[in-house]
Structures are given as C-alpha cells and as structure tokens.
Write an enzyme that holds these catalytic residues in place. Structure first.
Site, PDB file in Angstrom:
ATOM      1  N   SER A 116       0.830  -1.204   0.000  1.00 42.56           N
ATOM      2  CA  SER A 116       0.000   0.000   0.000  1.00 42.56           C
ATOM      3  C   SER A 116       0.863   1.252   0.000  1.00 42.56           C
ATOM      4  O   SER A 116       0.331   2.350   0.090  1.00 42.56           O
ATOM      5  CB  SER A 116      -0.953  -0.014   1.200  1.00 42.56           C
ATOM      6  N   HIS A 137      -2.265  -2.432  -6.392  1.00 40.06           N
ATOM      7  CA  HIS A 137      -2.790  -2.238  -5.044  1.00 40.06           C
ATOM      8  C   HIS A 137      -4.308  -2.396  -5.008  1.00 40.06           C
ATOM      9  O   HIS A 137      -5.037  -1.581  -5.583  1.00 40.06           O
ATOM     10  CB  HIS A 137      -2.366  -0.844  -4.543  1.00 40.06           C
ATOM     11  N   GLU A 149      -5.086   0.162  -8.098  1.00 37.34           N
ATOM     12  CA  GLU A 149      -4.063   1.160  -8.411  1.00 37.34           C
ATOM     13  C   GLU A 149      -2.879   0.448  -9.061  1.00 37.34           C
ATOM     14  O   GLU A 149      -2.387  -0.544  -8.523  1.00 37.34           O
ATOM     15  CB  GLU A 149      -3.562   1.832  -7.124  1.00 37.34           C
ATOM     16  N   ASN A 187      -4.542   6.073  -0.619  1.00 31.08           N
ATOM     17  CA  ASN A 187      -4.140   6.169   0.788  1.00 31.08           C
ATOM     18  C   ASN A 187      -3.553   7.526   1.155  1.00 31.08           C
ATOM     19  O   ASN A 187      -3.631   7.960   2.297  1.00 31.08           O
ATOM     20  CB  ASN A 187      -3.141   5.063   1.136  1.00 31.08           C
TER      21      ASN A 187
HETATM   22  N1  3HC Z   1     -14.539  -9.707   2.430  1.00 32.30           N
HETATM   23  C1  3HC Z   1     -15.139 -10.054   1.271  1.00 32.30           C
HETATM   24  N2  3HC Z   1     -16.365  -9.622   0.897  1.00 32.30           N
HETATM   25  C2  3HC Z   1     -17.014  -8.821   1.759  1.00 32.30           C
HETATM   26  C3  3HC Z   1     -16.464  -8.412   2.988  1.00 32.30           C
HETATM   27  C4  3HC Z   1     -15.167  -8.890   3.319  1.00 32.30           C
HETATM   28  N3  3HC Z   1     -14.556  -8.560   4.442  1.00 32.30           N
HETATM   29  N4  3HC Z   1     -17.337  -7.620   3.634  1.00 32.30           N
HETATM   30  C5  3HC Z   1     -18.416  -7.525   2.832  1.00 32.30           C
HETATM   31  N5  3HC Z   1     -18.212  -8.253   1.709  1.00 32.30           N
HETATM   32  C6  3HC Z   1     -19.153  -8.435   0.587  1.00 32.30           C
HETATM   33  C7  3HC Z   1     -20.359  -9.215   1.004  1.00 32.30           C
HETATM   34  O1  3HC Z   1     -20.130 -10.604   0.855  1.00 32.30           O
HETATM   35  C8  3HC Z   1     -21.409  -8.710   0.045  1.00 32.30           C
HETATM   36  O2  3HC Z   1     -21.297  -9.410  -1.177  1.00 32.30           O
HETATM   37  P1  3HC Z   1     -22.629  -9.946  -1.921  1.00 32.30           P
HETATM   38  O3  3HC Z   1     -23.395  -8.689  -2.241  1.00 32.30           O
HETATM   39  O4  3HC Z   1     -22.130 -10.654  -3.129  1.00 32.30           O
HETATM   40  O5  3HC Z   1     -23.310 -10.831  -0.933  1.00 32.30           O
HETATM   41  C9  3HC Z   1     -20.992  -7.257  -0.225  1.00 32.30           C
HETATM   42  O6  3HC Z   1     -19.632  -7.140   0.204  1.00 32.30           O
HETATM   43  C10 3HC Z   1     -21.827  -6.248   0.546  1.00 32.30           C
HETATM   44  O7  3HC Z   1     -21.747  -6.607   1.913  1.00 32.30           O
HETATM   45  P2  3HC Z   1     -22.872  -6.257   2.964  1.00 32.30           P
HETATM   46  O8  3HC Z   1     -24.200  -6.216   2.275  1.00 32.30           O
HETATM   47  O9  3HC Z   1     -22.715  -7.177   4.116  1.00 32.30           O
HETATM   48  O10 3HC Z   1     -22.434  -4.852   3.555  1.00 32.30           O
HETATM   49  P3  3HC Z   1     -22.516  -3.381   2.997  1.00 32.30           P
HETATM   50  O11 3HC Z   1     -23.485  -3.186   1.908  1.00 32.30           O
HETATM   51  O12 3HC Z   1     -22.614  -2.588   4.220  1.00 32.30           O
HETATM   52  O13 3HC Z   1     -21.067  -3.131   2.332  1.00 32.30           O
HETATM   53  C11 3HC Z   1     -18.740  -2.644   2.345  1.00 32.30           C
HETATM   54  C12 3HC Z   1     -19.885  -3.430   2.996  1.00 32.30           C
HETATM   55  C13 3HC Z   1     -18.630  -3.028   0.862  1.00 32.30           C
HETATM   56  C14 3HC Z   1     -17.457  -3.053   3.051  1.00 32.30           C
HETATM   57  C15 3HC Z   1     -19.039  -1.097   2.451  1.00 32.30           C
HETATM   58  O14 3HC Z   1     -19.297  -0.768   3.783  1.00 32.30           O
HETATM   59  C16 3HC Z   1     -17.896  -0.235   1.958  1.00 32.30           C
HETATM   60  O15 3HC Z   1     -17.734  -0.003   0.767  1.00 32.30           O
HETATM   61  N6  3HC Z   1     -17.050   0.280   2.902  1.00 32.30           N
HETATM   62  C17 3HC Z   1     -15.883   1.091   2.578  1.00 32.30           C
HETATM   63  C18 3HC Z   1     -14.709   0.217   2.239  1.00 32.30           C
HETATM   64  C19 3HC Z   1     -13.471   1.003   1.909  1.00 32.30           C
HETATM   65  O16 3HC Z   1     -13.400   2.218   1.951  1.00 32.30           O
HETATM   66  N7  3HC Z   1     -12.394   0.271   1.567  1.00 32.30           N
HETATM   67  C20 3HC Z   1     -11.108   0.831   1.306  1.00 32.30           C
HETATM   68  C21 3HC Z   1     -10.269   0.632   2.497  1.00 32.30           C
HETATM   69  S1  3HC Z   1      -8.692   1.374   2.364  1.00 32.30           S
HETATM   70  C22 3HC Z   1      -7.750   0.165   1.711  1.00 32.30           C
HETATM   71  O17 3HC Z   1      -8.180  -0.903   1.389  1.00 32.30           O
HETATM   72  C23 3HC Z   1      -6.344   0.521   1.531  1.00 32.30           C
HETATM   73  C24 3HC Z   1      -5.415  -0.604   1.944  1.00 32.30           C
HETATM   74  O18 3HC Z   1      -4.095  -0.210   1.656  1.00 32.30           O
HETATM   75  C25 3HC Z   1      -5.566  -1.055   3.383  1.00 32.30           C
END
Ligand code: 3HC
Length: 286
Positions: A116, A137, A149, A187
């Site tokens: 990242s 990424h 990315e 990020n």
């Molecule tokens: N792993 C895999 N799939 C997941 C998951 C996980 N941990 N959490 C949720 N999902 C999937 C579910 O299985 C579901 O899939 P489906 O529709 O096929 O059944 C889908 O995501 C939607 O899940 P939910 O209905 O349970 O939940 P929400 O509608 O509330 O969505 C979310 C959950 C997609 C995580 C949403 O809250 C979101 O977009 N959050 C923001 C995430 C974000 O900003 N990510 C970036 C993080 S920064 C990063 O990654 C940088 C790195 O360097 C660390």
C-alpha cells in the site's frame, strides 16, 4: 491461466477469491498453516452467505472454491503467469519473498506487489526481472472494491504494465495510474483523513459523532473510524507512518492515540476492540 497469491491474510485471501471468482485457477500460498486455515474458513463462510442470500447456487460455490487451492510452499508459484504478493508491509520481508518467488517462478511470469505504499523499485531490486515487477494495489475487501491502483517501478516495462492492466479488466477492476510515492493515490488522501478523525477523538469528540458526520454529511459508506477498525488500526497507522517518513513532512504526523491503541492491542475488528467493540463474529457491540 494460473495465478499465485503469496500471503493469505485479509488482503491475500480476498485477492485469491477475486481471481477464483473471475475464472482463474488460483493457489494461495502462506508459510503459516494457521493463516491458510483461517483464509479458507473465511472464504467458505462468505460463500455460504452468498448461497443463503440466493446470490449464487451451491454448484457455483463448489465450482469457484474448486479453483481456489491453498499451499504452504513458495515452489507452487511454478506455472503461474501472474504472482501477486500480499505479505505484511515490511520492506525486508517483501524483498526476501520477491527473491524467493523470482527463483521459483517461470522466467516470463509477472510479479506484482499489493503493497500500500512501499517502493516498487526497491522491491523489484530483489529480483533478476525488475522489468516484470510492478505494484497492483487492491482495496479491502478486495472482491468488492472496484479499484486497482497500478504503480510502475523505474524498470517496469510497457509489456508488463499492459498485461497487468488487461488482467485487471478480466477481474472486473478499474485501474488508475498512481505515482511511485508513499500512499500512492487513495491512501495519500484517505489515511490522513482517518488520522484527523482519530485526532478529533483524542480531543474529546465521540467516535459515533465523527463517523455519523462523514456518513451523513458526505455519503461515505463507512465513517473514517469505522473504516480504521475495519482495515486494522495497525495497518492504518503503518500507512500514516509511511507517509510521514516518506515525505518528511509534519503534515502527516501520526495521531498519538493510534500509537497507544496499537500498543494496547486495540487493533479494530480483528482484535474485538478498536474505536468500537466487536463480538467474536465481528459485529459491533453497542
Ligand atoms: N470480504 C469479502 N467480501 C465482503 C467483505 C469482506 N470482508 N465484507 C463484505 N463483503 C461483501 C459481502 O459478501 C457482500 O457481497 P454480496 O453482495 O455478493 O453478498 C458485499 O460485500 C456487501 O456486503 P454487505 O451487504 O454485508 O455490507 P454493505 O453493503 O454494508 O457493504 C462494504 C460493505 C462493501 C465493506 C461497504 O461498507 C464499503 O464499501 N465500505 C468502505 C470500504 C473502503 O473504503 N475500503 C477501502 C479501504 S482502504 C484500503 O483498502 C487501503 C489498503 O491499503 C488497506
């Protein structure tokens, strides 16, 4: 086409799942047997939920999981056209892993890092094929988030970049070209916001108020503190520290509250305590 994903943590297992869902033969490699067991259990659970929700059939689940294999040995990168590395964010570890992958992988294999923010050029320097190394990424959760990315190292050639971009399309990801600088693109913007939110908590604001402000005021799917718990407080702090040291700029000063939380083992959802408390299923406890 076979894809190998090295590292079976939250990101690695999600990346492996993403490729298997898109029809690739996948091997997810980790030297820790416990990591592989956890990854397999998590992916199984996710697919059980998808079947229960009627999103896929039991047969489709079996077919996808049938393409997803687990291995404890790096030698299993053999035969893969693409290797994705997703091990912890430690430069020495990444270089050791890249040297090992380079030794075992076929000569034409492209190796990408899911780092990242670490230097792609430095990681690539551990191999004898730095032209076939670049950054790819993913975002958490990898099967859901649409962005990939792409980061070129100094030696990355056009053929490698074009191939990785093409593969990204086949797994349903949209790419952006990010600079080889700390934090890349997302990020660099996102993590300072999460850091600022932590400062506000340190100054006395209620975490729920901070998260509601951003969810209701900006239509964010999750508040910055919920997101920090979701990704891991330690991971977020590590990225912030990378920005601080990489740019040598005080505007990226990590929030001391985050340091204390990590020292206390308050790592977010995965440890049951972060800005919020969670039960053993990862559900928030009010
Ligand atoms: N792993 C895999 N799939 C997941 C998951 C996980 N941990 N959490 C949720 N999902 C999937 C579910 O299985 C579901 O899939 P489906 O529709 O096929 O059944 C889908 O995501 C939607 O899940 P939910 O209905 O349970 O939940 P929400 O509608 O509330 O969505 C979310 C959950 C997609 C995580 C949403 O809250 C979101 O977009 N959050 C923001 C995430 C974000 O900003 N990510 C970036 C993080 S920064 C990063 O990654 C940088 C790195 O360097 C660390």
């Amino acid at each position: 086409m076979k894809v190998a994903v090295v590292g079976a943590g939250l990101m690695g297992s999600g990346i492996a799942q993403t490729f298997a869902q898109a029809g690739y033969e996948v091997v997810n490699i980790d030297t820790f047997a416990s990591a592989l067991e956890k990854a397999k259990a998590n992916v199984d659970k996710l697919f059980d939920k998808k079947v229960a929700k009627g999103k896929i059939t039991e047969e489709q689940k079996k077919e996808i999981l049938g393409r997803l294999n687990y291995s404890g040995t790096i030698e299993d990168v053999k035969g893969a056209e693409l290797v994705v590395e997703a091990v912890p964010e430690k430069i020495d570890l990444k270089k050791t892993i890249f040297a090992a992958i380079d030794e075992q992988a076929d000569p034409d294999t492209i190796i990408v890092s899911n780092t990242s923010g670490l230097s792609i050029s430095e990681i690539a320097s551990a191999t004898k094929r730095s032209n076939k190394v670049m950054g790819a990424h993913f975002f958490y959760p990898a099967p859901v988030m649409k962005l990939l990315e792409l980061i070129r190292g100094i030696d990355t050639d056009d053929a490698t970049y074009n191939k990785v971009k093409e593969i990204a399309g086949t797994i349903g990801k949209t790419t952006v070209d990010a600079p080889e600088l700390p934090g890349f693109m997302v990020n660099r913007i996102l993590v300072p916001m999460q850091n600022e939110a932590a400062f506000m908590v340190m100054e006395g604001c209620d975490p729920t108020d901070v998260d509601n402000a951003m969810k209701l005021g900006c239509n964010f799917p999750m508040g910055p503190l919920e997101l920090t718990d979701f990704v891991g407080v330690d991971i977020m702090l590590g990225t912030m520290k990378g920005l601080y040291s990489g740019f040598c700029d005080s505007k990226y000063r990590p929030c001391p509250l985050l340091e204390n939380m990590v020292k206390a083992g308050h790592l977010g959802k995965k440890s049951g305590q972060g800005f919020y408390k969670y039960d053993e299923n990862g559900n928030k406890i009010d």
